[in-house]
Every structure is written in C-alpha cells, then in structure tokens.
Write a protein that holds these residues in place. Structure first.
Motif, PDB file in Angstrom:
ATOM      1  N   LEU A 166       3.398   0.861   2.910  1.00 46.24           N
ATOM      2  CA  LEU A 166       2.987  -0.132   3.897  1.00 46.24           C
ATOM      3  C   LEU A 166       2.877  -1.508   3.256  1.00 46.24           C
ATOM      4  O   LEU A 166       2.320  -1.659   2.171  1.00 46.24           O
ATOM      5  CB  LEU A 166       1.624   0.241   4.482  1.00 46.24           C
ATOM      6  N   TYR A 202      -9.176 -13.227   8.566  1.00 45.39           N
ATOM      7  CA  TYR A 202      -8.139 -12.678   7.712  1.00 45.39           C
ATOM      8  C   TYR A 202      -6.808 -12.527   8.423  1.00 45.39           C
ATOM      9  O   TYR A 202      -5.774 -12.699   7.807  1.00 45.39           O
ATOM     10  CB  TYR A 202      -8.565 -11.294   7.195  1.00 45.39           C
ATOM     11  N   ARG A 217     -12.898 -16.518   6.824  1.00 39.87           N
ATOM     12  CA  ARG A 217     -13.099 -15.133   7.239  1.00 39.87           C
ATOM     13  C   ARG A 217     -12.241 -14.722   8.425  1.00 39.87           C
ATOM     14  O   ARG A 217     -12.575 -13.777   9.118  1.00 39.87           O
ATOM     15  CB  ARG A 217     -14.578 -14.853   7.563  1.00 39.87           C
ATOM     16  N   TYR A 259      -5.477  -9.875   9.028  1.00 35.34           N
ATOM     17  CA  TYR A 259      -4.825  -8.859   8.201  1.00 35.34           C
ATOM     18  C   TYR A 259      -3.942  -7.990   9.088  1.00 35.34           C
ATOM     19  O   TYR A 259      -4.424  -7.313   9.977  1.00 35.34           O
ATOM     20  CB  TYR A 259      -5.914  -8.019   7.544  1.00 35.34           C
ATOM     21  N   PRO A 276      -6.217   7.816   3.184  1.00 39.70           N
ATOM     22  CA  PRO A 276      -6.217   6.384   3.511  1.00 39.70           C
ATOM     23  C   PRO A 276      -5.162   5.644   2.708  1.00 39.70           C
ATOM     24  O   PRO A 276      -4.717   6.136   1.662  1.00 39.70           O
ATOM     25  CB  PRO A 276      -7.624   5.940   3.106  1.00 39.70           C
ATOM     26  N   PRO A 277      -4.761   4.471   3.184  1.00 43.20           N
ATOM     27  CA  PRO A 277      -3.831   3.655   2.390  1.00 43.20           C
ATOM     28  C   PRO A 277      -4.446   3.311   1.029  1.00 43.20           C
ATOM     29  O   PRO A 277      -5.625   2.990   0.930  1.00 43.20           O
ATOM     30  CB  PRO A 277      -3.651   2.403   3.242  1.00 43.20           C
ATOM     31  N   TYR A 319       0.849  -1.177   0.000  1.00 45.31           N
ATOM     32  CA  TYR A 319       0.000   0.000   0.000  1.00 45.31           C
ATOM     33  C   TYR A 319       0.893   1.238   0.000  1.00 45.31           C
ATOM     34  O   TYR A 319       2.007   1.226   0.513  1.00 45.31           O
ATOM     35  CB  TYR A 319      -0.863   0.069   1.268  1.00 45.31           C
ATOM     36  N   GLN A 375       0.657   5.295   1.229  1.00 43.62           N
ATOM     37  CA  GLN A 375      -0.164   6.227   1.987  1.00 43.62           C
ATOM     38  C   GLN A 375       0.470   7.608   2.010  1.00 43.62           C
ATOM     39  O   GLN A 375       1.594   7.771   2.501  1.00 43.62           O
ATOM     40  CB  GLN A 375      -0.389   5.747   3.417  1.00 43.62           C
ATOM     41  N   ARG A 400      -6.300 -14.570   0.819  1.00 44.03           N
ATOM     42  CA  ARG A 400      -6.864 -13.485   0.027  1.00 44.03           C
ATOM     43  C   ARG A 400      -8.327 -13.720  -0.270  1.00 44.03           C
ATOM     44  O   ARG A 400      -9.111 -12.780  -0.348  1.00 44.03           O
ATOM     45  CB  ARG A 400      -6.096 -13.350  -1.279  1.00 44.03           C
ATOM     46  N   PHE A 401      -8.738 -14.968  -0.429  1.00 40.82           N
ATOM     47  CA  PHE A 401     -10.106 -15.226  -0.830  1.00 40.82           C
ATOM     48  C   PHE A 401     -11.044 -15.418   0.344  1.00 40.82           C
ATOM     49  O   PHE A 401     -12.190 -15.774   0.170  1.00 40.82           O
ATOM     50  CB  PHE A 401     -10.150 -16.429  -1.773  1.00 40.82           C
ATOM     51  N   GLY A 402     -10.539 -15.196   1.544  1.00 39.96           N
ATOM     52  CA  GLY A 402     -11.435 -15.030   2.688  1.00 39.96           C
ATOM     53  C   GLY A 402     -12.114 -16.277   3.176  1.00 39.96           C
ATOM     54  O   GLY A 402     -13.090 -16.190   3.890  1.00 39.96           O
ATOM     55  N   PHE A 404      -0.623  -5.202   9.286  1.00 35.98           N
ATOM     56  CA  PHE A 404       0.229  -4.235   8.605  1.00 35.98           C
ATOM     57  C   PHE A 404       1.603  -4.170   9.255  1.00 35.98           C
ATOM     58  O   PHE A 404       1.741  -4.324  10.463  1.00 35.98           O
ATOM     59  CB  PHE A 404      -0.395  -2.839   8.672  1.00 35.98           C
ATOM     60  N   GLY A 405       2.600  -3.875   8.434  1.00 33.83           N
ATOM     61  CA  GLY A 405       3.905  -3.494   8.952  1.00 33.83           C
ATOM     62  C   GLY A 405       3.902  -2.024   9.342  1.00 33.83           C
ATOM     63  O   GLY A 405       2.909  -1.324   9.158  1.00 33.83           O
ATOM     64  N   LEU A 419      -4.193   0.751  -2.180  1.00 34.24           N
ATOM     65  CA  LEU A 419      -3.636  -0.525  -2.585  1.00 34.24           C
ATOM     66  C   LEU A 419      -2.822  -0.379  -3.864  1.00 34.24           C
ATOM     67  O   LEU A 419      -3.249   0.280  -4.812  1.00 34.24           O
ATOM     68  CB  LEU A 419      -4.762  -1.533  -2.801  1.00 34.24           C
ATOM     69  N   GLU A 470      -2.835  -2.437  -9.183  1.00 37.75           N
ATOM     70  CA  GLU A 470      -3.787  -1.327  -9.304  1.00 37.75           C
ATOM     71  C   GLU A 470      -3.239  -0.224 -10.208  1.00 37.75           C
ATOM     72  O   GLU A 470      -3.110   0.924  -9.800  1.00 37.75           O
ATOM     73  CB  GLU A 470      -4.126  -0.780  -7.907  1.00 37.75           C
TER      74      GLU A 470
END
Lengths: 117, 112
Positions: free
Chosen positions: A90, A104, A102, A106, A42-43, A35, A37, A97-99, A108-109, A45, A58
């Motif tokens: 970030l 995740y 659920r 998730y 916001p971050p 990401y 920022q 990735r495909f959840g 961040f560094g 992608l 992206e």
C-alpha cells in the motif's frame, strides 16, 4: 484529484526478477509512505518520504528499494524477493509528515497485490 | 510491541443496531487518532478522526469517543448497515506526527 493511484494492481514475479511498484498523487501532499500488509494483519510501515527525502526506513531488507523522483511519485523497486514477501503493498500520502495544522488528509491507494513464486 | 490494540478480531451486529468497535493504546505521546475501513484487496479508507483535545467527534452515522485517562477509543456506527461489513482499523499518531501506528483490526459483519 483526491486519489492515490497505484500500479500495477496485481503482480506475479519470480525470485530472480526485478520489478517496480508505482504510486502517484496529485493532491500536493509532501509526505508519501509505503506499507506492507499481510492477510488479517494491520498495515506495516516500510518507508516514509518527506519532501522527497527518505525520512524513515523501518529496517526493511535491501531487496526493497524506494525511490521518490518528485513530489508526486513514489516507486518501490523489487529485486530477488522471497515467497514470504508476497503481500498487499500500500502507498499512502499526507499533507505534512510533521502534522502542522493536524489536517493530515492521509490517503491510501488501493494497493498492489504481489505474489512471489 | 503492539502499541495500538483492537482486542476483538471480529464482531457481528444485526442491521439497524449499533456497532461498537474498541481500540486501546499504550503510548501517552499519541495525540491524534483515526479510524479506517478496509475491504479485501483494497486500501484503507479514512472514516473519522479525533484529536486528543476532544472526547467526541461525530460524522453522520459514525461517532468516535476518546477516553484519554483509560487510553481507549471507540467507534460507534448507528444504525449499522450491511455495507458497513469490512475490517476496521484504528490508528494513532504521536504529537511529533512522524508515524502512524495501526491497530490489529476488527472484522465487522452486519447481518441483514
């Protein structure tokens, strides 16, 4: 180990330089993300790697080149950047990735603060 | 096109009172929502999440409420503490789980 580690924490580079940002996780996550920022935004992608394969780009300029050597590492190679590329970069990772499931996880560094001069 | 919005860029709250941060989304395919807290020059830290099959999830001082019909979620922090001062981002994920969409952020200041 429940962290995403990014190096370096700070980087100043000239517009003709080549540098790399590194990201590492040992949580067994199979999806990793870059990401960007900017201040007070916001971050945004940039790239998604899923099972070491690039799955989302992206529309990022080619002066940013991601690389995923293995499931724990993610690099971002930088070349011929512009001053407007200065930002906090970030890295993040998640279980899947495909959840499925659920959960995740998730994470961040802390980011690399990049300044292009 | 900003699919996740936080319409209040900043919020100030007295210590001990409730902080309410709001988030609106437009994409009906979102089915999982998260809140992150971010200090300057650090990566976002996960706070709490909620699945679209629920309307409330609580974890200590943090509660997230989801109103699917209004496409609105909120984060309640009770009681607010000075250490809660940070930027808070909501994020949403589609039911294919292929991308996070972040809100624009709300800067919370808790006044001692």
């Amino acid at each position: 180990d429940t962290e995403v580690t990014q190096t370096p924490k700070h980087l100043v580079m000239g517009m003709t330089n080549k540098k790399s940002l590194k990201c590492e996780q040992h949580m067994g996550h199979r999806a990793m993300y870059w990401y960007k920022q900017k201040a007070k935004k916001p971050p945004e992608l940039m790239f998604v790697y899923s099972y070491e394969k690039l799955s989302i780009n992206e529309s990022v300029p080619s002066r940013f080149s991601p690389e995923c050597p293995n499931s724990s590492l993610l690099n971002l190679h930088l070349h011929a950047l512009q001053p407007e590329d200065s930002a906090l970069y970030l890295c993040a990772s998640s279980q899947d990735r495909f959840g499925t499931g659920r959960s995740y996880g998730y994470t961040f560094g802390s980011g690399t603060r990049l300044t292009v001069v | 096109d900003q699919q996740v919005k936080q319409n209040s860029p900043s919020l100030s709250v007295q210590e001990g009172r409730i902080s309410i941060l709001n988030c609106d989304y437009t994409n009906s395919m979102f089915d999982y929502f998260l809140w992150y807290k971010k200090y300057p020059a650090e990566g976002p830290t996960f706070l709490i999440s909620i699945s679209s099959i629920k309307d409330k999830n609580e974890d200590g001082r943090f509660t997230v409420f989801l109103n699917k019909s209004a496409k609105h979620l909120s984060l309640h922090i009770v009681p607010s503490q000075p250490g809660d001062s940070a930027v808070y981002f909501c994020a949403a994920v589609t039911n294919t789980g292929n991308q996070f969409y972040f809100g624009t952020g709300t800067s919370l200041t808790v006044i001692p």
